[in-house]
Design a protein around this motif. Structure first.
Motif, short mmCIF file in Angstrom:
data_model
loop_
_atom_site.label_atom_id
_atom_site.label_comp_id
_atom_site.label_asym_id
_atom_site.label_seq_id
_atom_site.Cartn_x
_atom_site.Cartn_y
_atom_site.Cartn_z
N LEU A 273 0.85 -1.18 0.00
CA LEU A 273 0.00 0.00 0.00
C LEU A 273 0.89 1.23 0.00
CD1 LEU A 273 -2.78 1.30 0.21
CD2 LEU A 273 -2.60 1.11 2.71
N VAL A 274 0.72 2.06 -1.00
CA VAL A 274 1.54 3.25 -1.17
C VAL A 274 0.62 4.46 -1.27
CG1 VAL A 274 3.25 4.39 -2.63
CG2 VAL A 274 3.25 1.91 -2.44
N TYR A 275 0.99 5.53 -0.62
CA TYR A 275 0.22 6.76 -0.77
C TYR A 275 1.19 7.94 -0.82
CZ TYR A 275 0.89 7.60 4.23
OH TYR A 275 1.42 7.82 5.47
N GLU A 276 0.69 9.04 -1.31
CA GLU A 276 1.51 10.23 -1.48
C GLU A 276 0.74 11.42 -0.93
OE1 GLU A 276 4.00 12.10 -5.14
OE2 GLU A 276 1.91 11.62 -5.57
N VAL A 277 1.40 12.24 -0.16
CA VAL A 277 0.80 13.47 0.35
C VAL A 277 1.36 14.61 -0.48
CG1 VAL A 277 0.59 15.00 2.34
CG2 VAL A 277 0.64 12.51 2.67
N VAL A 278 0.46 15.35 -1.12
CA VAL A 278 0.89 16.51 -1.92
C VAL A 278 0.09 17.73 -1.48
CG1 VAL A 278 1.64 15.21 -3.95
CG2 VAL A 278 -0.73 15.91 -3.78
N LEU A 279 0.74 18.86 -1.51
CA LEU A 279 0.08 20.09 -1.11
C LEU A 279 -0.42 20.89 -2.31
CD1 LEU A 279 2.55 21.17 1.71
CD2 LEU A 279 0.36 19.97 1.93
N ASP A 280 0.15 20.62 -3.47
CA ASP A 280 -0.19 21.33 -4.69
C ASP A 280 -1.39 20.65 -5.35
OD1 ASP A 280 -0.33 22.26 -7.33
OD2 ASP A 280 1.83 22.60 -7.43
N GLU A 281 -2.46 21.38 -5.62
CA GLU A 281 -3.66 20.80 -6.22
C GLU A 281 -3.39 20.15 -7.56
OE1 GLU A 281 -7.53 22.67 -6.36
OE2 GLU A 281 -6.96 23.88 -4.62
N VAL A 282 -2.54 20.77 -8.36
CA VAL A 282 -2.23 20.22 -9.69
C VAL A 282 -1.57 18.86 -9.54
CG1 VAL A 282 -0.86 20.55 -11.79
CG2 VAL A 282 -2.07 22.49 -10.77
N MET A 283 -0.66 18.72 -8.57
CA MET A 283 0.06 17.47 -8.39
C MET A 283 -0.86 16.33 -7.95
SD MET A 283 3.00 18.06 -9.43
CE MET A 283 4.12 16.81 -8.85
N GLN A 284 -2.02 16.65 -7.38
CA GLN A 284 -2.97 15.61 -6.99
C GLN A 284 -3.45 14.82 -8.20
OE1 GLN A 284 -6.15 17.49 -4.86
NE2 GLN A 284 -4.89 17.91 -3.05
N PHE A 285 -3.42 15.45 -9.36
CA PHE A 285 -3.90 14.80 -10.57
C PHE A 285 -2.78 14.27 -11.45
CE2 PHE A 285 -7.08 17.87 -9.20
CZ PHE A 285 -8.17 17.02 -9.04
N MET A 286 -1.56 14.46 -11.01
CA MET A 286 -0.39 14.00 -11.76
C MET A 286 0.12 12.72 -11.12
SD MET A 286 -0.17 16.17 -14.18
CE MET A 286 1.45 16.01 -14.88
N PHE A 287 -0.46 11.62 -11.47
CA PHE A 287 -0.19 10.32 -10.89
C PHE A 287 1.28 9.95 -11.06
CE2 PHE A 287 -0.83 5.63 -10.85
CZ PHE A 287 -1.51 5.55 -9.65
N PRO A 288 1.97 9.52 -10.00
CA PRO A 288 3.40 9.19 -10.09
C PRO A 288 3.63 7.78 -10.64
CG PRO A 288 2.67 8.93 -7.83
CD PRO A 288 1.48 9.45 -8.61
N ILE A 289 3.18 7.55 -11.86
CA ILE A 289 3.15 6.21 -12.46
C ILE A 289 4.51 5.51 -12.45
CG2 ILE A 289 3.37 7.09 -14.83
CD1 ILE A 289 1.17 4.14 -13.83
N ASN A 290 5.56 6.21 -12.85
CA ASN A 290 6.87 5.55 -12.91
C ASN A 290 7.47 5.32 -11.54
OD1 ASN A 290 6.75 5.19 -15.62
ND2 ASN A 290 8.17 6.81 -16.14
N THR A 291 7.17 6.14 -10.58
CA THR A 291 7.61 5.88 -9.21
C THR A 291 6.99 4.58 -8.71
OG1 THR A 291 7.88 8.23 -8.76
CG2 THR A 291 7.63 6.78 -6.85
N LEU A 292 5.72 4.38 -9.00
CA LEU A 292 5.04 3.15 -8.59
C LEU A 292 5.60 1.94 -9.32
CD1 LEU A 292 1.40 4.49 -8.36
CD2 LEU A 292 2.98 4.01 -6.49
#
Length: 193
Positions: free
Chosen positions: A14-33
């Motif tokens: 289970l992986v999650y990411e905390v982002v403060l920037d609204e734009v980044m919420q929609f930019m899925f970190p596909i390659n990190t995963l």
């Protein structure tokens, strides 16, 4: 399936990411995963597939044959990748019907899948949207072939594939969201040959 053992183990991370920037919420970190999945893998062979791709039952059955598994193992050790042809259902108004068709197609023998293609119920993946992404797979040849065959890479190619885990470079983590992440990774693999 590693070593054709009778025991199979599923690991869930289970992986999650905390982002403060609204734009980044929609930019899925596909390659990190994808990189995290590679780091967690304990098998000799890995397959780069996306979460929305159904892997066919016939591939599972084919890989269970020790000769086929050995073909994959030896080929990947010599820096080959084995491309998985990908299909999608024809546009449907009823998404439930489309999902049922995709489920059925993933369980069909190859000849029946080809029949769905001939009836235009199933298509080569992204043939209308981005044909360069999968056209090098040479689907016309795949329809009639019973054995793996060589294909030629072309710019824009982004297949799903099986590769030796130790020879698969990490994915470029600067990609977030969608677009060009697989194309770039495939070009990187090709450059490492």
């Amino acid at each position: 399936m590693e070593g054709m053992a009778k025991v199979c183990q599923l690991d869930i991370l289970l992986v999650y990411e905390v982002v403060l920037d609204e734009v980044m919420q929609f930019m899925f970190p596909i390659n990190t995963l994808r990189n995290m999945a590679l780091l967690q893998s304990r098998t000799e062979l890995v397959s780069m597939v996306d979460v929305d791709l159904l892997v066919s039952n016939s591939l599972f059955e084919w890989v269970q044959d020790k000769n086929n598994y050995e073909l994959l193992r030896q080929g990947t050790q010599s820096k080959q990748v084995f491309v998985l042809p990908a299909f999608e259902t024809a546009p449907q108004r009823n998404q439930t019907k489309a999902h049922h068709l995709a489920d059925a197609a993933s369980g069909m023998p190859k000849a029946e899948l080809v029949g769905l293609v001939q009836k235009r119920l199933v298509y080569q993946f992204a043939v209308f949207l981005f044909w360069q992404g999968h056209n090098s797979t040479d689907y016309k040849r795949w329809y009639t072939s019973d054995t793996p065959y060589p294909i030629e890479w072309h710019d824009g190619y982004e297949p799903w594939f099986i590769i030796d885990r130790r020879l698969n470079p990490f994915y470029d983590q600067s990609f977030r969201g969608y677009g060009w992440n697989k194309v770039t990774h495939v070009a990187n693999i090709l450059a490492q040959k």
